[in-house]
Enzyme design. Sequence first.
Site, PDB file in Angstrom:
ATOM      1  N   GLU A   1     -37.178 -66.640  37.010  1.00 19.67           N
ATOM      2  CA  GLU A   1     -38.569 -66.985  36.719  1.00 19.67           C
ATOM      3  C   GLU A   1     -39.349 -65.797  36.162  1.00 19.67           C
ATOM      4  OE1 GLU A   1     -38.970 -69.888  40.613  1.00 19.67           O
ATOM      5  OE2 GLU A   1     -40.156 -68.069  40.466  1.00 19.67           O
TER       6      GLU A   1
ATOM      7  N   CYS B   1     -44.985 -61.036  34.697  1.00 16.47           N
ATOM      8  CA  CYS B   1     -44.221 -60.571  35.854  1.00 16.47           C
ATOM      9  C   CYS B   1     -42.769 -61.002  35.613  1.00 16.47           C
ATOM     10  CB  CYS B   1     -44.802 -61.244  37.098  1.00 16.47           C
ATOM     11  SG  CYS B   1     -43.879 -60.928  38.582  1.00 16.47           S
TER      12      CYS B   1
ATOM     13  N   CYS C   1     -31.891 -62.790  45.355  1.00 15.51           N
ATOM     14  CA  CYS C   1     -32.181 -61.474  45.938  1.00 15.51           C
ATOM     15  C   CYS C   1     -31.446 -61.367  47.268  1.00 15.51           C
ATOM     16  CB  CYS C   1     -33.686 -61.303  46.151  1.00 15.51           C
ATOM     17  SG  CYS C   1     -34.135 -59.655  46.743  1.00 15.51           S
TER      18      CYS C   1
ATOM     19  N   CYS D   1     -36.671 -60.955  52.503  1.00 20.51           N
ATOM     20  CA  CYS D   1     -38.009 -60.800  53.086  1.00 20.51           C
ATOM     21  C   CYS D   1     -38.461 -62.188  53.560  1.00 20.51           C
ATOM     22  CB  CYS D   1     -38.997 -60.253  52.052  1.00 20.51           C
ATOM     23  SG  CYS D   1     -38.482 -58.659  51.374  1.00 20.51           S
TER      24      CYS D   1
ATOM     25  N   CYS E   1     -40.830 -64.709  51.468  1.00 19.96           N
ATOM     26  CA  CYS E   1     -40.579 -64.840  50.033  1.00 19.96           C
ATOM     27  C   CYS E   1     -39.597 -65.980  49.733  1.00 19.96           C
ATOM     28  CB  CYS E   1     -40.021 -63.507  49.537  1.00 19.96           C
ATOM     29  SG  CYS E   1     -39.407 -63.571  47.857  1.00 19.96           S
TER      30      CYS E   1
ATOM     31  N   GLY F   1     -35.953 -60.564  42.746  1.00 17.90           N
ATOM     32  CA  GLY F   1     -35.021 -59.448  42.862  1.00 17.90           C
ATOM     33  C   GLY F   1     -35.689 -58.109  43.107  1.00 17.90           C
ATOM     34  N   GLU F   2     -34.878 -57.140  43.475  1.00 23.17           N
ATOM     35  CA  GLU F   2     -35.345 -55.770  43.721  1.00 23.17           C
ATOM     36  C   GLU F   2     -34.909 -54.905  42.533  1.00 23.17           C
ATOM     37  OE1 GLU F   2     -37.136 -53.698  45.616  1.00 23.17           O
ATOM     38  OE2 GLU F   2     -36.242 -52.079  44.443  1.00 23.17           O
TER      39      GLU F   2
ATOM     40  N   SER G   1     -42.125 -52.456  40.583  1.00 26.39           N
ATOM     41  CA  SER G   1     -42.479 -52.675  41.987  1.00 26.39           C
ATOM     42  C   SER G   1     -41.213 -52.762  42.832  1.00 26.39           C
ATOM     43  CB  SER G   1     -43.281 -53.980  42.095  1.00 26.39           C
ATOM     44  OG  SER G   1     -43.512 -54.280  43.434  1.00 26.39           O
TER      45      SER G   1
ATOM     46  N   SER H   1     -44.005 -52.320  47.747  1.00 26.25           N
ATOM     47  CA  SER H   1     -44.394 -53.442  48.600  1.00 26.25           C
ATOM     48  C   SER H   1     -44.368 -52.966  50.044  1.00 26.25           C
ATOM     49  CB  SER H   1     -43.403 -54.599  48.434  1.00 26.25           C
ATOM     50  OG  SER H   1     -43.401 -55.017  47.096  1.00 26.25           O
ATOM     51  N   LEU H   2     -45.537 -52.656  50.571  1.00 27.37           N
ATOM     52  CA  LEU H   2     -45.590 -52.126  51.940  1.00 27.37           C
ATOM     53  C   LEU H   2     -45.751 -53.272  52.937  1.00 27.37           C
ATOM     54  CD1 LEU H   2     -45.576 -49.389  53.425  1.00 27.37           C
ATOM     55  CD2 LEU H   2     -48.076 -49.467  53.398  1.00 27.37           C
ATOM     56  N   HIS H   3     -46.800 -54.020  52.804  1.00 28.00           N
ATOM     57  CA  HIS H   3     -47.075 -55.250  53.562  1.00 28.00           C
ATOM     58  C   HIS H   3     -47.300 -55.063  55.061  1.00 28.00           C
ATOM     59  CE1 HIS H   3     -46.275 -56.986  49.785  1.00 28.00           C
ATOM     60  NE2 HIS H   3     -44.974 -57.122  49.883  1.00 28.00           N
TER      61      HIS H   3
ATOM     62  N   ASN I   1     -49.461 -66.670  49.090  1.00 29.45           N
ATOM     63  CA  ASN I   1     -49.180 -67.998  48.557  1.00 29.45           C
ATOM     64  C   ASN I   1     -48.117 -68.607  49.467  1.00 29.45           C
ATOM     65  OD1 ASN I   1     -49.865 -69.732  46.502  1.00 29.45           O
ATOM     66  ND2 ASN I   1     -49.072 -68.423  44.861  1.00 29.45           N
TER      67      ASN I   1
ATOM     68  N   CYS J   1     -43.246 -66.169  43.799  1.00 29.41           N
ATOM     69  CA  CYS J   1     -41.937 -65.782  43.267  1.00 29.41           C
ATOM     70  C   CYS J   1     -40.808 -66.562  43.929  1.00 29.41           C
ATOM     71  CB  CYS J   1     -41.789 -64.282  43.519  1.00 29.41           C
ATOM     72  SG  CYS J   1     -40.137 -63.685  43.550  1.00 29.41           S
TER      73      CYS J   1
HETATM   74  S1  SF4 Z   1     -40.039 -59.998  48.161  1.00 24.46           S
HETATM   75 FE1  SF4 Z   1     -38.798 -59.110  46.518  1.00 24.46          FE
HETATM   76  S2  SF4 Z   1     -37.256 -57.921  47.624  1.00 24.46           S
HETATM   77 FE2  SF4 Z   1     -38.134 -59.316  49.143  1.00 24.46          FE
HETATM   78  S3  SF4 Z   1     -36.775 -61.123  49.101  1.00 24.46           S
HETATM   79 FE3  SF4 Z   1     -38.461 -61.496  47.651  1.00 24.46          FE
HETATM   80  S4  SF4 Z   1     -37.651 -60.844  45.672  1.00 24.46           S
HETATM   81 FE4  SF4 Z   1     -36.348 -59.924  47.248  1.00 24.46          FE
END
Ligand code: SF4
Length: 357
Positions: free
Chosen positions: A98, A113, A120, A124, A127, A171-172, A203, A226-228, A302, A345
């Site tokens: 995407e 984006c 991934c 997380c 996500c 993805g990372e 990111s 991405s701290l969160h 979201n 995402c």
């Molecule tokens: S936030 Fe980013 S790193 Fe974490 S699962 Fe989603 S895509 Fe992967």
Amino acid sequence: MTQLPTDTRRDIRDLRTEDLEAALHQLGHPAYRARQIEDWLWRKGVHHFEEMTNLPKDLRAQLYEIFTLRPARLDVLQKSADGTIKLRLRLHDDHLIESVIIPVFEDHRYTVCVSTQAGCSLSCTFCATGKLPMKRNLTAGEIIDQVKLANQICQAEYDHPLTNIVYMGMGEPFLNYRQVMRSLHWLTDQRGFSFAPRRITVSTVGLPKMIRRFADEPYRAKLAVSLHAPDDAKRSKIMPINQHNNIRSLLEALDYYYRRTRKEVSFEYIAFSGFNLGEDDAKRLIKICRRFPSKVNIIEYNPIDGAPFQRASESELQQFAIYLLKNGVRVTVRKSRGRDIDAACGQLANKDQTLTA
Ligand code: SF4
């Protein structure tokens, strides 16, 4: 002309310049043809060898026999009432990824984006992509296809080119390091897309080793982390990667990044109701932000199916943001965009899992 089965041919965009020159040499062509081919691939973005009209016919035929071009293709386009456009792209092996175009009309800012992996592996908890199995890394060509396609759509819909690129999709990025760096090269190079590096943000969840490596690169794209959550206990709960890469090691890597680049770091901070917006959280976050020049992007959540979090209320979010501001932290609050089109995402790719399984 004998055409080899598609899967035995290598995508020509995977070749480095020197490999392309070597291949041309073997075929009896001068090295400068490599530059011409790269111009077609990365600046003009063609997807067929026949379109490379300044190459001799015999070379085009040879390229077609030996190499292939496997662009990511548009599969689904969804447009939100707020102007956000979500694209689902299908890769040559049927995996789905995407990209999202996020216009901010009043600022003339049009951001895409992009994804760097199909799926991934980092899981997380908040996500949708984290719920998809990891399929594979994207190639630099597939990352750039997303930008080019988004740019065309942005032009067609809003009569404006893209102004910003963020590597913040599926993805990372730092787990696909080589291809991400290669895509940065061709996006910013004069012989490629000529995009200003300061308008590109990579990111990451914050892999200390890779942040140090990125700090040593010549590319001057911005870095977002991405701290969160501002402490290990909370962060490990929502981001399993934190169990082996704790906040202390992350901050030490960011110290190094700042020493090397003198660039500020953005912290992404999703606002989860009742979880990471307390006074203690704010105090810890302030301490982190005082370590080096930084800013915090608070992002409205979201919600996705099955995640144990709710979007924070307006007052919860404002209170937290104001507390940070009063303590000298630079803060922006990003409203959730495209709620009507599954813009979080991974939500759209998740909808058609059977196609990628
Ligand atoms: S936030 Fe980013 S790193 Fe974490 S699962 Fe989603 S895509 Fe992967």
